[in-house]
Scaffold this active site. Sequence first.
Site, short mmCIF file in Angstrom:
data_model
loop_
_atom_site.label_atom_id
_atom_site.label_comp_id
_atom_site.label_asym_id
_atom_site.label_seq_id
_atom_site.Cartn_x
_atom_site.Cartn_y
_atom_site.Cartn_z
CD GLU A 179 49.74 -6.11 -43.40
OE1 GLU A 179 49.36 -7.02 -42.66
OE2 GLU A 179 48.98 -5.48 -44.16
N GLY A 215 42.33 -3.00 -43.85
CA GLY A 215 41.84 -2.73 -42.51
C GLY A 215 40.82 -3.76 -42.09
CD GLU A 216 39.71 -7.59 -38.50
OE1 GLU A 216 38.90 -8.53 -38.57
OE2 GLU A 216 40.91 -7.71 -38.77
CG ASP A 217 37.30 -0.76 -41.43
OD1 ASP A 217 38.37 -1.20 -41.85
OD2 ASP A 217 37.01 0.44 -41.48
CB THR A 218 37.62 -3.54 -45.86
OG1 THR A 218 38.97 -4.01 -45.81
CG2 THR A 218 37.58 -2.06 -45.62
NE ARG A 219 40.41 -9.66 -41.20
CZ ARG A 219 41.66 -9.82 -41.63
NH1 ARG A 219 41.95 -10.73 -42.53
NH2 ARG A 219 42.62 -9.06 -41.15
#
Length: 1220
Positions: free
Chosen positions: A267, A201-205
């Site tokens: 994905e 998810g974008e919030d863990t990138r």
Amino acid sequence: MASSSSSSSTLMKYHVFLSFRALKDEGLDVSFDEEKMERGDHLSQALSRAIAVSNISIIVLSADYISQLPSNGSNLPSKEYQWQEEEFGLGLCDSYHYASSKSCLVELSDIMDRYSVEQQIVLPIFYHVNPSNVENIDGSFKKSFDEHETRRSVDEVKKWKTAFAEVDGSISDRPETQYVKDIVAYVMQKLMKHQVFLSLGEDTRLNFSNHLVKALEKVGINVFPDNETLKKGEKLPPTYSQAISASNLSILVLSKAYASSKSCLGELSDIMDHKHNPTDKHIVLSVFYHVDPSDVRNSGGHFKTSFEEHESEQPADRVQQWKTAFAEVGKLKGWHIEGGKFDRFHIYLFTFFINAMLKLIKQKDYRVIGLWGMGGQGKSTLAEAVYKKLSSEFESHCFLQNVREEIKKQGKESLRNKFLLELLKSNVDIGTPSIGSTLSQERLNKMKVLVVLDDVDDSDQIDYMGVKHFGYGSKTIITSRDRQVLESGGADTIHEVKGLNENGSLQLFSTFAFKQLNPAVGFQDLSRRFVKYTQGNPLAPKVLGSDLNKRSINYWESKVEKLKGCPPEKKNSEALKSSYDGLDLVEQNIFLDIACFFKGESIKRTKLILSGCYKGAECGINKLADKCLINVSSSTNFSLGHFGYSAMRSFRRPDTIYMHDTLEEMGKDIVCQESKTLGKCSRLWTLKHVEEVLKYKKGTDRIQGIKVDMSCMGNLLFQPSVFESMINLRCIFFYFPSSWLRKEHEDYKKLHTDQDDIISLPDELRYLRWDYYPFKSLSSSFNPKNLVALELPYGNMEQLWNEVHQDLVHLRKINLFSCKNLKKIPNLLGALNLERLDCENCGSLVKLPSLARLTSLKTLRLEGCRSLKKFPEIPNYFYELDLSETGIKEVPDFIEHLDRLQWLTLTDSMVKDVSSNISKLKSLFSLDLSGCPIVKFPTVDVRSPSLRFKSLKYMHMDRCKSLKLLSELPPYLLKLNVLDCTSLEKFDYLDADDACFYEFTMLFRNCFNLNQDSINNIEANAMLKIRSLAKKWAARFDCCGKIPDLSSLICCFPGNKISANKFKCQSMNSSLSLKIAPNGGGGSRFLVFVICLVADLTHCRYISDVECICKYQLTAADGGNDGGGGGYEKLRSKISLLLFPEPEKYKDYHVFILSTADMVKEDQNYEEASFKFYIRLLDLRRGGKEYIKVERCGVHVFYVDAESATDDTDEGDGGLKRLK
């Protein structure tokens, strides 16, 4: 791999360099040094090249490692442990003291140079060494360096010391490190050098996933991260699909934002397809990062909203495919990394304080510990961290948040009762100022409890909560801004929570501004300037850092210039306000609304109301959370707030909006500065100001919202036109705390007009909450076209409005709870988006419009509508319908159209007839007809009885005084309650086996008119069910080794005799012995014991639980199964009869047939069993126990073959019969 020659070893690329002395690691390329360095020599070229070509250097620092190695008689390790070459290139340096060896220090200096310049991986191992002694060059290492300074040059030793101190800093200092290591270890075990596909998810990138990728790459694993974001509606790119196909393993980092991304779900779906393909042998690992795995399995929580958004934009089949894959991932085993307030913030900045607090708590003399400090210093955070760490060590525990605020909302008495409920696990209602000599006090005196009272502003609050009555060993932590409150309240010690030092503030600031512990290159000076403005307050670095994250350097410079001229005493508050200034207009308004009105309220309700006020309100709320101006989380206390009546039924709160007190005060101060003239500020919440504006009609068009707790005010008279000048008024909150609302009283009608006129309301209203609304209807001049939620509980109205309003498209919720004079609900066809209609306890309501076309309606509450005679017309998709205590007399034929209905409750209604069409409900799970004047359960005309009610598992027919016949019941019931049906004569029930369940309950309390045939049928059904359960329990025991304790069978009916056919072994008291039948088959088998007891519960007072305790001994024949000598085994089983409703209402003798999975035993050639039975009553209210006499007892044994537990069962008690 084969070893390389010494000449070629420096040319190959080692995996690891091992720095000196000895380490042998099979299967890895390791570089060892065979040269001995003379005193004062520089690093040899071979050694230097070995370090240069290695990927990893491992440094093992120990206190005395040589003494543990095999020795050849010298001070050096044996040849076997000296430099060798194997598959992994590794460097270890160690000696009696690492720092005493010049060769080790020279190697270390070179390794750390490679680390600084080439980012070579360095892994230090502290073997019996304190890492802080390495970092600070302390302990034995200090002595070594002191000796070097007397013999070597100053620059050389200084270089060694610098490298030595850096070793500790090279370790990853992030709190997720251990998780990363675990995952990498697992991947190495499964995969070694193969490719990994990482879906995140974008919030863990920028945080966890970034660390994980680096860690995987460091050990030579090729990772394919998804660095692009798919465009709206786009399918999975071929490159991604190919990467997944080429990977042996996929790691799914499931975070809160994961399901909001179509690319992630694409994905995920592709990954799970590869997993299902047996030829791919694709491994899938799941990481649940700050999310609950159950929310992933059930698409709940944050994910529910995400999927609902996808369903409105994407094809239904695609979303269903995503949901199926998502739910499957939730069932996989993986790493659950819990997050929230206690991640980096605690680990880095509160470790010292937490340890200090733990020391204080462990001191016996300190029962009450006070935490004192300014707002925003972290008192509550520190208290909660200590509470979480220690709560498991106490008999009971409770964290009572925001005491000051909650007392204002719901009153001291209500808060204390809920507090004691949490500690004592039973309802209490203490109406006196002091707990005094009550039973509650006696119970508290015996309990060791841990309690946190957060944000106390009056010492009387401490005594009121009963702190002095807690038992020996109890600990109470109290947080307050006022030291005097803690001293007067009896704190044994007071710990001042001070601000952070400059370094701590800088680390905290960097964590939020850069997602790392130190400032990024080019931002160091600016970061330090910002940190100076925070003045050690932990809140300000979080807020400032979040605001500056990903901003340009020009933005930083502009912001710091703005703060430059601020007076020192206002620097911290201005630093916080600068984050507010950086918001757009909608975000600022949302911030002010939360500060003035919505702090501590449900996020769902807040979004509902604010979405009616602003476009993009949900995005604005998320933006505030991203900037750390608010926090959304599940409540750890049990405050009910002033919203919502459904909360009264449960103490579980939904996700709630929190805002730090300092930020709340800042927001309210911003509103107060809008104008010095009363009535010209945008929001009113102070009692004095609200009263003055209403009484003297001082409202203006600037007022957007009013909120007041009416429990704090006296009667107020105002004019019917009081709101006419407030044309922009959007929200009205005239409320009572929930504790007050439980005690209905005429005096609660606080607001009145000088006549009985209907008050005029502005058309801009989005939210109207007015408890005890005093008028007979809403004004005819009011157009509810903008209304989102209407809440008028306990109101005086007879109808809502006179006219038919077609434009109600924004209306989502109507709450008319306990409006006793309300007679009808108007036509709501225009309310296309109405989700909830609550008319509970509206005793005069006679008419309800058709609701069948309201396709958004999810909740309808009509309990207590005694005058409502007609079954409501509702949408077909309803899954729950509660019509308890209504005047409805029949369940009509159209019930069959509610094909998604799962829960139907008609308790204490007037239902006499139930249509046979109810059997056609394919989803009905629970049916409650308790207290209805029904004569018989509907007969169903179908060919196969098994087709009836296939989904129905729970059925309640309690207190049906007219019920005489129960036949053709649903075949797959798990629980049947037939309590106090005093007219019931006949029971005919053919049970069907359901392979999916492992327990069963059937209760016939006080059904004294049952004839003997019915009693026989009850017994037969119980034994038929338990025979089936016996096979299932044994089968589960066979494959799992244990069975869940909840698996049980409980059956009871009136009588004082035990069936001789069913229980051939009986006794006239509470104990008996029986012979175990020989195992004629020779194979292994299980014994399943069923017990039957007779007891009289007539004289039971109020009790909270009933337990049947069975103590028994199994005696083995000589030889046993293993050929050893004979012996015996003593066992104890307990069957909780908590399912018995109101056990004090049992009259006369009752027969209990009981068994539990705990009474399944593998036969060890037992020949005899002896039993002793007890029935114990637990009175949680009084804290005592008592025993009821067992008048008779009986035991039956089922013999289950181990090899065919699901097929064959023998019956015991002499007459053995093979059951097929």
